[in-house]
Design a protein around this motif. Structure first.
Motif, PDB file in Angstrom:
ATOM      1  N   PRO A   1       0.833  -1.219   0.000  1.00 31.15           N
ATOM      2  CA  PRO A   1       0.000   0.000   0.000  1.00 31.15           C
ATOM      3  C   PRO A   1       0.854   1.249   0.000  1.00 31.15           C
ATOM      4  N   VAL A   2       0.451   2.226  -0.844  1.00 29.31           N
ATOM      5  CA  VAL A   2       1.181   3.491  -0.978  1.00 29.31           C
ATOM      6  C   VAL A   2       0.156   4.617  -1.044  1.00 29.31           C
ATOM      7  N   CYS A   3       0.420   5.722  -0.367  1.00 32.70           N
ATOM      8  CA  CYS A   3      -0.460   6.885  -0.424  1.00 32.70           C
ATOM      9  C   CYS A   3      -0.082   7.787  -1.592  1.00 32.70           C
ATOM     10  N   TYR A   4      -1.085   8.471  -2.155  1.00 28.43           N
ATOM     11  CA  TYR A   4      -0.817   9.482  -3.177  1.00 28.43           C
ATOM     12  C   TYR A   4      -1.785  10.644  -2.977  1.00 28.43           C
ATOM     13  N   CYS A   5      -1.484  11.770  -3.601  1.00 25.80           N
ATOM     14  CA  CYS A   5      -2.234  13.004  -3.374  1.00 25.80           C
ATOM     15  C   CYS A   5      -2.859  13.526  -4.660  1.00 25.80           C
ATOM     16  N   GLN A   6      -3.719  14.516  -4.518  1.00 25.77           N
ATOM     17  CA  GLN A   6      -4.370  15.133  -5.667  1.00 25.77           C
ATOM     18  C   GLN A   6      -3.346  15.936  -6.469  1.00 25.77           C
ATOM     19  N   PRO A   7      -3.653  16.232  -7.749  1.00 21.59           N
ATOM     20  CA  PRO A   7      -2.703  16.999  -8.572  1.00 21.59           C
ATOM     21  C   PRO A   7      -2.296  18.298  -7.889  1.00 21.59           C
ATOM     22  N   GLY A   8      -1.014  18.599  -7.969  1.00 19.74           N
ATOM     23  CA  GLY A   8      -0.479  19.812  -7.343  1.00 19.74           C
ATOM     24  C   GLY A   8       0.007  19.593  -5.929  1.00 19.74           C
ATOM     25  N   PHE A   9      -0.143  18.365  -5.421  1.00 25.05           N
ATOM     26  CA  PHE A   9       0.312  18.045  -4.066  1.00 25.05           C
ATOM     27  C   PHE A   9       1.158  16.777  -4.109  1.00 25.05           C
ATOM     28  N   THR A  10       1.963  16.623  -3.083  1.00 23.24           N
ATOM     29  CA  THR A  10       2.801  15.439  -2.978  1.00 23.24           C
ATOM     30  C   THR A  10       2.735  14.897  -1.557  1.00 23.24           C
ATOM     31  N   VAL A  11       3.072  13.620  -1.392  1.00 24.24           N
ATOM     32  CA  VAL A  11       2.997  12.976  -0.080  1.00 24.24           C
ATOM     33  C   VAL A  11       4.135  13.474   0.806  1.00 24.24           C
ATOM     34  N   ASN A  12       3.789  13.757   2.048  1.00 28.27           N
ATOM     35  CA  ASN A  12       4.789  14.174   3.022  1.00 28.27           C
ATOM     36  C   ASN A  12       5.789  13.034   3.226  1.00 28.27           C
ATOM     37  N   PRO A  13       7.051  13.244   2.940  1.00 29.30           N
ATOM     38  CA  PRO A  13       8.037  12.154   3.064  1.00 29.30           C
ATOM     39  C   PRO A  13       8.263  11.710   4.498  1.00 29.30           C
ATOM     40  N   ALA A  14       7.880  12.533   5.460  1.00 29.65           N
ATOM     41  CA  ALA A  14       8.122  12.187   6.859  1.00 29.65           C
ATOM     42  C   ALA A  14       7.153  11.115   7.354  1.00 29.65           C
ATOM     43  N   ASN A  15       5.840  11.265   6.984  1.00 29.46           N
ATOM     44  CA  ASN A  15       4.876  10.284   7.490  1.00 29.46           C
ATOM     45  C   ASN A  15       4.279   9.399   6.392  1.00 29.46           C
ATOM     46  N   GLY A  16       4.467   9.779   5.131  1.00 29.50           N
ATOM     47  CA  GLY A  16       3.966   8.962   4.029  1.00 29.50           C
ATOM     48  C   GLY A  16       2.462   8.930   3.921  1.00 29.50           C
ATOM     49  N   LEU A  17       1.749   9.841   4.605  1.00 28.39           N
ATOM     50  CA  LEU A  17       0.284   9.815   4.644  1.00 28.39           C
ATOM     51  C   LEU A  17      -0.347  11.124   4.213  1.00 28.39           C
ATOM     52  N   THR A  18       0.155  12.222   4.753  1.00 31.66           N
ATOM     53  CA  THR A  18      -0.475  13.515   4.520  1.00 31.66           C
ATOM     54  C   THR A  18       0.037  14.146   3.223  1.00 31.66           C
ATOM     55  N   CYS A  19      -0.685  15.173   2.765  1.00 34.47           N
ATOM     56  CA  CYS A  19      -0.359  15.832   1.499  1.00 34.47           C
ATOM     57  C   CYS A  19       0.125  17.259   1.747  1.00 34.47           C
ATOM     58  N   GLU A  20       1.072  17.695   0.934  1.00 31.20           N
ATOM     59  CA  GLU A  20       1.573  19.058   1.013  1.00 31.20           C
ATOM     60  C   GLU A  20       1.797  19.588  -0.409  1.00 31.20           C
ATOM     61  N   PRO A  21       1.756  20.892  -0.604  1.00 29.69           N
ATOM     62  CA  PRO A  21       1.918  21.448  -1.962  1.00 29.69           C
ATOM     63  C   PRO A  21       3.218  21.010  -2.612  1.00 29.69           C
ATOM     64  N   ALA A  22       3.123  20.678  -3.901  1.00 29.74           N
ATOM     65  CA  ALA A  22       4.311  20.251  -4.667  1.00 29.74           C
ATOM     66  C   ALA A  22       4.908  21.452  -5.390  1.00 29.74           C
ATOM     67  N   ILE A  23       6.192  21.680  -5.209  1.00 31.90           N
ATOM     68  CA  ILE A  23       6.865  22.797  -5.868  1.00 31.90           C
ATOM     69  C   ILE A  23       6.963  22.542  -7.370  1.00 31.90           C
ATOM     70  N   ASP A  24       7.381  21.371  -7.751  1.00 27.73           N
ATOM     71  CA  ASP A  24       7.461  20.990  -9.170  1.00 27.73           C
ATOM     72  C   ASP A  24       6.834  19.608  -9.291  1.00 27.73           C
ATOM     73  N   ASP A  25       5.549  19.571  -9.648  1.00 28.48           N
ATOM     74  CA  ASP A  25       4.805  18.311  -9.653  1.00 28.48           C
ATOM     75  C   ASP A  25       5.291  17.415 -10.797  1.00 28.48           C
ATOM     76  N   PRO A  26       5.949  16.296 -10.494  1.00 28.59           N
ATOM     77  CA  PRO A  26       6.467  15.410 -11.549  1.00 28.59           C
ATOM     78  C   PRO A  26       5.353  14.659 -12.274  1.00 28.59           C
ATOM     79  N   CYS A  27       4.143  14.642 -11.709  1.00 25.25           N
ATOM     80  CA  CYS A  27       3.045  13.909 -12.332  1.00 25.25           C
ATOM     81  C   CYS A  27       2.489  14.630 -13.557  1.00 25.25           C
ATOM     82  N   VAL A  28       2.749  15.927 -13.675  1.00 23.26           N
ATOM     83  CA  VAL A  28       2.207  16.701 -14.791  1.00 23.26           C
ATOM     84  C   VAL A  28       2.694  16.143 -16.123  1.00 23.26           C
ATOM     85  N   LYS A  29       3.958  15.769 -16.181  1.00 19.93           N
ATOM     86  CA  LYS A  29       4.539  15.292 -17.436  1.00 19.93           C
ATOM     87  C   LYS A  29       3.984  13.933 -17.858  1.00 19.93           C
ATOM     88  N   LEU A  30       3.512  13.136 -16.905  1.00 15.63           N
ATOM     89  CA  LEU A  30       3.032  11.788 -17.238  1.00 15.63           C
ATOM     90  C   LEU A  30       1.655  11.807 -17.897  1.00 15.63           C
TER      91      LEU A  30
END
Length: 509
Positions: free
Chosen positions: A232-261
């Motif tokens: 199981p892996v958490c993911y966030c809505q576009p424009g946000f990324t998973v907090n690397p500290a807890n792997g659960l919560t979402c925080e704003p992404a500075i450069d969203d790598p998902c846009v290119k995909l």
């Protein structure tokens, strides 16, 4: 670990959709929940059953104290699980002939109000309500009356977890309410820490998130998926990324790598790269970016006995089959013949009476003595609301039509038809024909015709025809008589005036 997750999933599945409690309390191996929803006694017991419990039994002073705590800030009457199965109250007995919904007739605590003034025997069964304004005494009332709410109780003998000490944490129970500073929690509870971390209770231990995605989104703030290694892996809505500290919560992404995909739904981080994923109820297409609907209803094990599965976009739902209704968490047969307004059309085998609708939605006709017993025509689904029930047309083309090529929904039924150059065979299959450019249709009859039959019988038609013929002949005779009379009055002169003479025949020889 797999067994722990299965137990956690089973417990959480008991948290019914729909009515949710507004408060609760857990002590020892019991939890109690307050529902502030208007309901009669039977409806209240059904809601408790859907949450894997029953109406509250108050058989000890500890249970009474818990009841007082839950109702301390409420107004109005609330059901508890005490009812009179039949007959009249017997004041010579401690429980006055009443029994708990658990079928027990014993109790170590009693808190009766004054004897009721209902006629004996009562017109309908009697049940017990409590309220703050009369010091939570047991007040007799008609079971069919709508009260302001009710109390449920839930027992959990095994698998409970101890409260997490020395930390600021909130607990969400599988019964739908939140508590704070709990000493004992039922399996299926989720502990949420102030820093965003979550843990789930299963088999007496706390499991760190993310856990199985099937259980409260794995504890993720947004959504959960599984990586290529089935973890199981958490993911966030576009424009946000998973907090690397807890792997659960979402925080704003500075450069969203998902846009290119250009993922259809979302993407998640896997090792040092990013992959596309789909929301629940969808699967990743072969191009690894698009998502297609997953037909959960293809698995016959999705629903319980007497239920049918209805696939929807991205999800599915289990509903009672026609002729059944939800009671106590299971679908039970409805005896329409006993009470239906159209009982002359009902045969209580399995299923509904052959009533008519002819529209996308019709008001359901229900038993006037029990609003939870309603009938719908075949091809319609019963939807229950707080104050009424309706029958909604099922789009068979969406989930269970067997048409090989094309399907067109109709009210209470559907039609199969083929492409030009094909002929419909056995009402559902399409075979190549010798005629090109012809589209054939056939109606697959699943209900009685939606138009009502004529109210005139065969004998009535014969009588109408005879009367019509008689009146027609009478009119012809009358017109003929008038015309003949007119001819005589228009010829006053004798025949001789026109050179005509009466001819006589001499019969003498």
């Amino acid at each position: 670990m797999r067994r722990v997750l299965l137990i956690l999933l089973w417990v959480l599945s008991g948290a019914a959709q729909g009515e949710q409690p507004t408060g609760g309390y857990c002590i020892g191996s019991m939890c109690f929940a307050l529902f502030e929803t208007k309901s009669d006694f039977e409806g209240a017991q059904d809601v408790c059953s859907q949450h894997r419990g029953n109406l509250m039994t108050v058989r000890s002073s500890v249970a009474h104290d818990t009841l007082s705590l839950l109702l301390g800030n409420t107004t109005g009457q609330h059901w508890i699980g005490l009812h009179l199965p039949k007959g009249c109250p017997d004041l010579s007995k401690e429980l006055r002939g009443y029994q708990w919904v658990t079928t027990d007739t014993s109790s170590n605590f009693y808190n009766w109000a004054k004897a009721s003034t209902f006629a004996c025997p009562p017109s309908t069964p009697l049940c017990i309500t409590v309220s703050k304004h009369n010091n939570f005494q047991w007040q007799e009332d008609l079971c069919e009356r709508l009260t302001d709410g009710f109390l449920c109780e839930f027992a959990f003998l095994d698998g409970r977890c101890q409260g997490i000490q020395n930390t600021d944490v909130f607990y969400t129970t599988p019964f739908g309410f939140r508590v704070e500073d709990a000493v004992s929690l039922p399996p299926g509870s989720v502990a949420e820490h102030r820093d965003g971390n979550k843990q789930g209770c299963a088999s007496g231990q706390w499991i760190g998130a993310p856990w199985s995605c099937e259980i409260q989104r794995g504890g993720c703030e947004h959504r959960c998926t599984v990586d290529p290694e089935n973890r199981p892996v958490c993911y966030c809505q576009p424009g946000f990324t998973v907090n690397p500290a807890n792997g659960l919560t979402c925080e704003p992404a500075i450069d969203d790598p998902c846009v290119k995909l250009r993922c259809a739904h979302a993407c998640y981080k896997y090792s040092d790269t990013f992959l596309c994923t789909c929301h629940e109820g969808f699967v990743l297409a072969e191009n690894k970016t698009s998502c297609v609907d997953l037909n959960e209803c293809s698995d016959e094990r999705q629903c319980q006995e007497n239920q049918k599965c209805i696939n929807t976009q991205g999800w599915f739902k289990c509903v009672c089959q026609d002729g059944y209704r939800l009671k106590g968490g299971t679908c039970v047969d409805v005896d329409e013949f006993e009470w239906a307004p159209w009982r002359h059309l009902c045969n209580n085998n399995t299923g509904d009476p052959k009533s008519h609708c002819g529209r996308e939605e019709c008001e359901a006709e229900c038993d006037p003595n029990n609003k939870y017993q309603c009938c719908c025509p075949d091809g319609y689904l019963l939807d229950e609301y707080k104050d009424h029930s309706v029958c909604t047309d099922i789009d068979e083309c969406e989930f269970d039509a067997d048409c090989e090529q094309h399907c067109e929904n109709s009210f209470g039924s559907y039609e199969c038809f083929c492409d030009p150059g094909f002929t419909l065979v056995d009402e559902i299959y399409c075979e190549i024909s010798g005629t090109i450019g012809v589209t054939e249709k056939v109606t697959v009859v699943t209900v009685a015709p939606t138009h009502r039959p004529s109210g005139v019988s065969v004998g009535g038609f014969v009588g109408i025809i005879i009367c019509t013929v008689f009146l027609t002949l009478l009119a012809v005779f009358f017109i003929h008589h008038i015309l003949c009379g007119k001819g005589k009055t228009d010829s006053p002169e004798s025949p001789e005036a026109h050179g005509l003479h009466q001819v006589t025949t001499d019969t003498t020889t």
